[in-house]
Design a protein around this motif. Structure first.
Motif, PDB file in Angstrom:
ATOM      1  N   ALA A 160       9.840  29.388  78.347  1.00 17.05           N
ATOM      2  CA  ALA A 160      11.167  29.996  78.192  1.00 17.05           C
ATOM      3  C   ALA A 160      11.058  31.480  77.883  1.00 17.05           C
ATOM      4  CB  ALA A 160      11.932  29.278  77.079  1.00 17.05           C
ATOM      5  N   LYS A 161      10.085  31.851  77.050  1.00 22.53           N
ATOM      6  CA  LYS A 161       9.877  33.256  76.719  1.00 22.53           C
ATOM      7  C   LYS A 161       9.454  34.047  77.955  1.00 22.53           C
ATOM      8  CE  LYS A 161       9.332  36.904  74.067  1.00 22.53           C
ATOM      9  NZ  LYS A 161      10.499  37.622  73.519  1.00 22.53           N
ATOM     10  N   ALA A 162       8.594  33.435  78.760  1.00 17.21           N
ATOM     11  CA  ALA A 162       8.158  34.098  79.989  1.00 17.21           C
ATOM     12  C   ALA A 162       9.335  34.330  80.936  1.00 17.21           C
ATOM     13  CB  ALA A 162       7.084  33.262  80.677  1.00 17.21           C
ATOM     14  N   MET A 163      10.203  33.343  81.061  1.00 20.21           N
ATOM     15  CA  MET A 163      11.381  33.486  81.930  1.00 20.21           C
ATOM     16  C   MET A 163      12.317  34.559  81.393  1.00 20.21           C
ATOM     17  SD  MET A 163      12.302  29.630  83.272  1.00 20.21           S
ATOM     18  CE  MET A 163      12.118  28.770  81.713  1.00 20.21           C
ATOM     19  N   GLU A 164      12.430  34.654  80.079  1.00 23.14           N
ATOM     20  CA  GLU A 164      13.274  35.678  79.465  1.00 23.14           C
ATOM     21  C   GLU A 164      12.759  37.072  79.785  1.00 23.14           C
ATOM     22  OE1 GLU A 164      14.066  37.293  74.940  1.00 23.14           O
ATOM     23  OE2 GLU A 164      13.887  35.121  75.236  1.00 23.14           O
ATOM     24  N   LEU A 165      11.440  37.245  79.703  1.00 25.13           N
ATOM     25  CA  LEU A 165      10.846  38.553  80.008  1.00 25.13           C
ATOM     26  C   LEU A 165      11.002  38.890  81.491  1.00 25.13           C
ATOM     27  CD1 LEU A 165       7.599  38.421  77.820  1.00 25.13           C
ATOM     28  CD2 LEU A 165       9.659  39.780  77.414  1.00 25.13           C
ATOM     29  N   ARG A 166      10.879  37.877  82.353  1.00 21.90           N
ATOM     30  CA  ARG A 166      11.082  38.116  83.782  1.00 21.90           C
ATOM     31  C   ARG A 166      12.507  38.593  84.040  1.00 21.90           C
ATOM     32  NH1 ARG A 166       8.479  32.958  85.060  1.00 21.90           N
ATOM     33  NH2 ARG A 166       6.311  33.290  85.658  1.00 21.90           N
ATOM     34  N   ALA A 167      13.446  37.978  83.332  1.00 20.97           N
ATOM     35  CA  ALA A 167      14.854  38.358  83.501  1.00 20.97           C
ATOM     36  C   ALA A 167      15.096  39.802  83.088  1.00 20.97           C
ATOM     37  CB  ALA A 167      15.745  37.422  82.686  1.00 20.97           C
ATOM     38  N   GLN A 168      14.219  40.325  82.213  1.00 19.57           N
ATOM     39  CA  GLN A 168      14.329  41.721  81.776  1.00 19.57           C
ATOM     40  C   GLN A 168      13.617  42.677  82.722  1.00 19.57           C
ATOM     41  OE1 GLN A 168      12.740  41.790  77.788  1.00 19.57           O
ATOM     42  NE2 GLN A 168      14.243  40.308  77.016  1.00 19.57           N
ATOM     43  N   GLY A 169      13.012  42.110  83.783  1.00 16.72           N
ATOM     44  CA  GLY A 169      12.355  42.950  84.771  1.00 16.72           C
ATOM     45  C   GLY A 169      10.851  43.043  84.625  1.00 16.72           C
ATOM     46  N   ARG A 170      10.267  42.314  83.647  1.00 16.74           N
ATOM     47  CA  ARG A 170       8.818  42.338  83.462  1.00 16.74           C
ATOM     48  C   ARG A 170       8.120  41.499  84.518  1.00 16.74           C
ATOM     49  NH1 ARG A 170       6.681  42.961  78.317  1.00 16.74           N
ATOM     50  NH2 ARG A 170       4.698  42.618  79.380  1.00 16.74           N
ATOM     51  N   ASP A 171       6.949  41.941  84.932  1.00  8.40           N
ATOM     52  CA  ASP A 171       6.107  41.185  85.861  1.00  8.40           C
ATOM     53  C   ASP A 171       5.257  40.217  85.032  1.00  8.40           C
ATOM     54  OD1 ASP A 171       4.614  40.203  87.925  1.00  8.40           O
ATOM     55  OD2 ASP A 171       3.339  41.983  88.135  1.00  8.40           O
ATOM     56  N   ILE A 172       5.672  38.974  84.975  1.00 11.51           N
ATOM     57  CA  ILE A 172       5.014  37.983  84.123  1.00 11.51           C
ATOM     58  C   ILE A 172       4.396  36.880  84.979  1.00 11.51           C
ATOM     59  CG2 ILE A 172       5.314  36.283  82.275  1.00 11.51           C
ATOM     60  CD1 ILE A 172       5.719  39.126  81.323  1.00 11.51           C
ATOM     61  N   ILE A 173       3.143  36.569  84.703  1.00  8.10           N
ATOM     62  CA  ILE A 173       2.480  35.414  85.305  1.00  8.10           C
ATOM     63  C   ILE A 173       2.417  34.325  84.244  1.00  8.10           C
ATOM     64  CG2 ILE A 173       0.374  34.507  86.347  1.00  8.10           C
ATOM     65  CD1 ILE A 173      -0.300  37.337  87.255  1.00  8.10           C
ATOM     66  N   SER A 174       2.966  33.161  84.542  1.00  9.16           N
ATOM     67  CA  SER A 174       2.965  32.078  83.557  1.00  9.16           C
ATOM     68  C   SER A 174       1.883  31.059  83.888  1.00  9.16           C
ATOM     69  CB  SER A 174       4.319  31.388  83.495  1.00  9.16           C
ATOM     70  OG  SER A 174       4.292  30.353  82.529  1.00  9.16           O
ATOM     71  N   LEU A 175       0.928  30.953  82.964  1.00  5.97           N
ATOM     72  CA  LEU A 175      -0.099  29.913  83.049  1.00  5.97           C
ATOM     73  C   LEU A 175       0.158  28.850  81.984  1.00  5.97           C
ATOM     74  CD1 LEU A 175      -3.351  32.093  83.401  1.00  5.97           C
ATOM     75  CD2 LEU A 175      -1.818  31.277  85.200  1.00  5.97           C
ATOM     76  N   SER A 176       1.417  28.749  81.556  1.00  2.00           N
ATOM     77  CA  SER A 176       1.721  27.944  80.375  1.00  2.00           C
ATOM     78  C   SER A 176       2.140  26.504  80.677  1.00  2.00           C
ATOM     79  CB  SER A 176       2.830  28.624  79.562  1.00  2.00           C
ATOM     80  OG  SER A 176       4.019  28.742  80.317  1.00  2.00           O
ATOM     81  N   VAL A 177       2.743  26.252  81.816  1.00  2.00           N
ATOM     82  CA  VAL A 177       3.302  24.925  82.069  1.00  2.00           C
ATOM     83  C   VAL A 177       2.418  24.135  83.018  1.00  2.00           C
ATOM     84  CG1 VAL A 177       5.291  23.651  82.956  1.00  2.00           C
ATOM     85  CG2 VAL A 177       5.636  25.760  81.677  1.00  2.00           C
ATOM     86  N   GLY A 178       2.222  22.858  82.680  1.00  3.46           N
ATOM     87  CA  GLY A 178       1.408  21.987  83.513  1.00  3.46           C
ATOM     88  C   GLY A 178       2.190  21.422  84.675  1.00  3.46           C
ATOM     89  N   GLU A 179       2.336  22.218  85.717  1.00  5.99           N
ATOM     90  CA  GLU A 179       3.161  21.816  86.847  1.00  5.99           C
ATOM     91  C   GLU A 179       2.508  22.249  88.155  1.00  5.99           C
ATOM     92  OE1 GLU A 179       7.856  21.722  87.536  1.00  5.99           O
ATOM     93  OE2 GLU A 179       7.090  23.740  87.168  1.00  5.99           O
TER      94      GLU A 179
END
Length: 390
Positions: free
Chosen positions: A20-39
Motif C-alpha cells: 500500500a505504501k508503494a502504491m501511495e508513492l507511485r501515486a505521488q509520481g515516484r518510480d517505485i519497484i515493488s518486490l513486496s507482494v507474493g504474486e
C-alpha cells in the motif's frame, strides 16, 4: 470508537502494508519497484478465464453448497490422488476464500482458548495473528539462515508443552523458499502423531518447486493419520489466480464438516464464478505450470548471482516459492539498525519496496519476491545494492 481488545491487538499484514505504501508513492509520481507482494506476474491462463466467462453466460450466479460445488470438491480430491497417490474422496475436501480462510477455519475448529501452536520461524506473517484470533497462543520455533531456515524434531520437542495442540508447517516456505525433504517432513510428522500434535501442512507453493526431488506433500501421511493432519493448498500461486481467492483443504470428513459450519456463518460459499474457474484449472491443461517454474528458476538464479556477491550477506538458495530472504544483519549500523529501518531506507532512497524480516519473525533478514520480469528484478537488486554499500 471502541474496538474490541482482540482486534485492537492484531497487527495488519506487513506485506500488504508495504504494498500500500508503494502504491501511495507511485501515486505521488515516484518510480517505485515493488518486490513486496507474493504474486506471480503471469496472467491467469486463458482456459480458466474462459470458464469464468461461460459461467456468467450460463447464469451460474447463485448460492452454491457452502464447502463448494460437488464437482469442484471431487476435482480437489483428484488433485491429491493424481499428484500424491492418495485415495481421497470429495467429503474430505472443502473450497475456501483463499488458503487464508482454510487455515483460519482449521484453527477455529482445532483450538481451545490457551492452547499452543508451534510455528517454525521464519514464518508467514499471518500465522501468529490467526492463532491469536482463534484464542490460541503462537510459539515460534526458530531456525536461522545457517540452518537453511529449517527446524528439526529436537527443537520441536524442546518447545512442546502440555498445552501444545497444533504444528503449522509450510514447505516450500514463505518467506525463505526452503523446502523440507520427504525424510525431514515425515520425521516431523511421526513426532507430531506420537505426541498427539495436530499438523496443518500449508502447501500453497507445492507446484513451484525447483529441486530435483520435486514436490513433497503430507497428503500421503494424512491418508494414514487422517485425525492428525490437514493439508491446505490453493490456486493463487501455481495458477496465477491470486485475485480469484480460491483455496482448499484436505482433512478428516468430521473436520471438514466443522469447517463448513464455520464457513456457513462467516462467508457461506466462495464466489460461484470463481468455482467454475477453479474447476477448469484443476481439470484442464497444466503446461503453463512448467513455463512458470522455468521462469522462476531463471529469475531465482539471476537474483542469487547478484545477492551472493553482497559482502556480509548470507542467503540460502531457495528451493521453491519465489522469495529470497537474505540475512543482512552484518550490515546493521548507524544508517539502519534493523530490518524495518533498512526497508524504509530502501523504499525512500532506492525506490524499492521490500518487507522487513521482523514481520516474519527474523529481524536479521529482509524479504523480496522475484515474481517479476527478469530485468525488473535485476534493476531492483542493483538499486538495493547501491543503498546497502553507499
Amino acid at each position: 470508537m471502541r474496538i474490541s481488545t482482540k482486534i485492537s491487538q492484531v497487527k495488519p499484514s506487513a506485506t500488504l502494508a508495504v504494498s500500500a505504501k508503494a502504491m501511495e508513492l507511485r501515486a505521488q509520481g515516484r518510480d517505485i519497484i515493488s518486490l513486496s507482494v507474493g504474486e506471480p506476474d503471469f496472467d491467469t491462463p486463458q482456459h480458466i478465464r474462459d470458464a469464468a466467462k461461460q459461467a456468467l453466460d450460463d447464469g451460474f450466479t447463485r448460492y452454491t453448497q457452502v464447502p463448494g460445488i460437488p464437482e469442484l470438491r471431487d476435482a480437489v480430491a483428484q488433485y491429491f490422488n493424481s499428484h500424491y497417490g492418495t485415495n481421497a474422496k470429495a467429503d474430505c475436501t472443502i473450497v475456501t476464500n483463499g488458503g487464508k480462510q482454510a487455515l483460519y477455519n482449521l484453527l477455529l475448529c482445532l483450538l481451545n482458548p490457551g492452547e499452543e501452536v508451534l510455528i517454525p520461524g521464519p514464518y508467514w506473517v499471518s500465522y501468529p495473528a490467526m492463532v491469536e484470533l482463534a484464542d490460541g497462543v503462537p510459539v515460534t520455533v526458530s531456525a536461522p539462515a545457517s540452518k537453511g531456515f529449517k527446524i528439526d524434531v529436537e527443537q520441536l520437542e524442546a518447545a512442546r508443552t502440555e498445552k501444545t495442540r497444533v504444528l503449522i508447517l509450510n514447505s516450500p516456505s514463505n518467506p525463505t523458499g526452503a523446502q523440507y525433504t520427504e525424510a525431514e517432513l515425515f520425521a516431523i510428522a511421526e513426532w507430531a502423531v506420537a505426541h498427539d500434535v495436530f499438523i496443518i501442512s500449508d502447501e500453497i507453493y507445492d507446484q513451484l518447486v525447483y529441486g530435483s526431488a520435486g514436490s513433497v506433500s503430507l497428503s500421503s501421511f494424512w491418508e494414514k493419520h487422517p485425525e492428525h493432519v490437514a493439508v491446505v493448498n490453493g490456486l493463487s500461486k501455481s495458477f496465477a489466480m491470486t485475485g480469484w481467492r480460491i483455496g482448499y483443504a484436505l482433512a478428516h470428513p468430521d473436520l471438514i464438516k466443522a469447517m463448513s459450519r464455520v464457513q456457513s456463518q462467516s462467508t457461506s460459499n466462495i464466489c460461484s464464478i470463481a468455482q467454475r474457474a477453479a474447476l477448469a484449472a484443476l481439470t484442464g491443461p497444466t503446461d503453463m505450470l512448467e513455463d512458470m517454474r522455468q521462469a522462476f528458476v531463471r529469475r531465482r538464479d539471476k537474483a542469487m548471482a547478484i545477492v551472493s556477491g553482497w559482502k556480509g550477506v548470507v542467503c540460502p538458495k531457495p528451493e521453491g516459492a519465489f522469495y529470497l530472504f537474505p540475512d543482512v544483519s552484518a550490515l546493521y549500523g548507524e544508517r539502519f539498525a534493523d530490518s524495518a529501518s533498512l526497508c524504509t531506507l530502501l523504499l525512500e532512497e532506492a525506490g524499492v519496496a521490500t518487507v522487513p524480516g521482523v514481520a516474519f519473525g527474523d529481524d536479521n533478514c529482509i524479504r523480496f519476491s522475484y515474481a517479476l520480469a527478469d530485468e525488473t528484478v535485476e534493476k531492483a537488486l542493483k538499486k538495493i545494492e547501491a543503498v546497502l554499500y553507499k
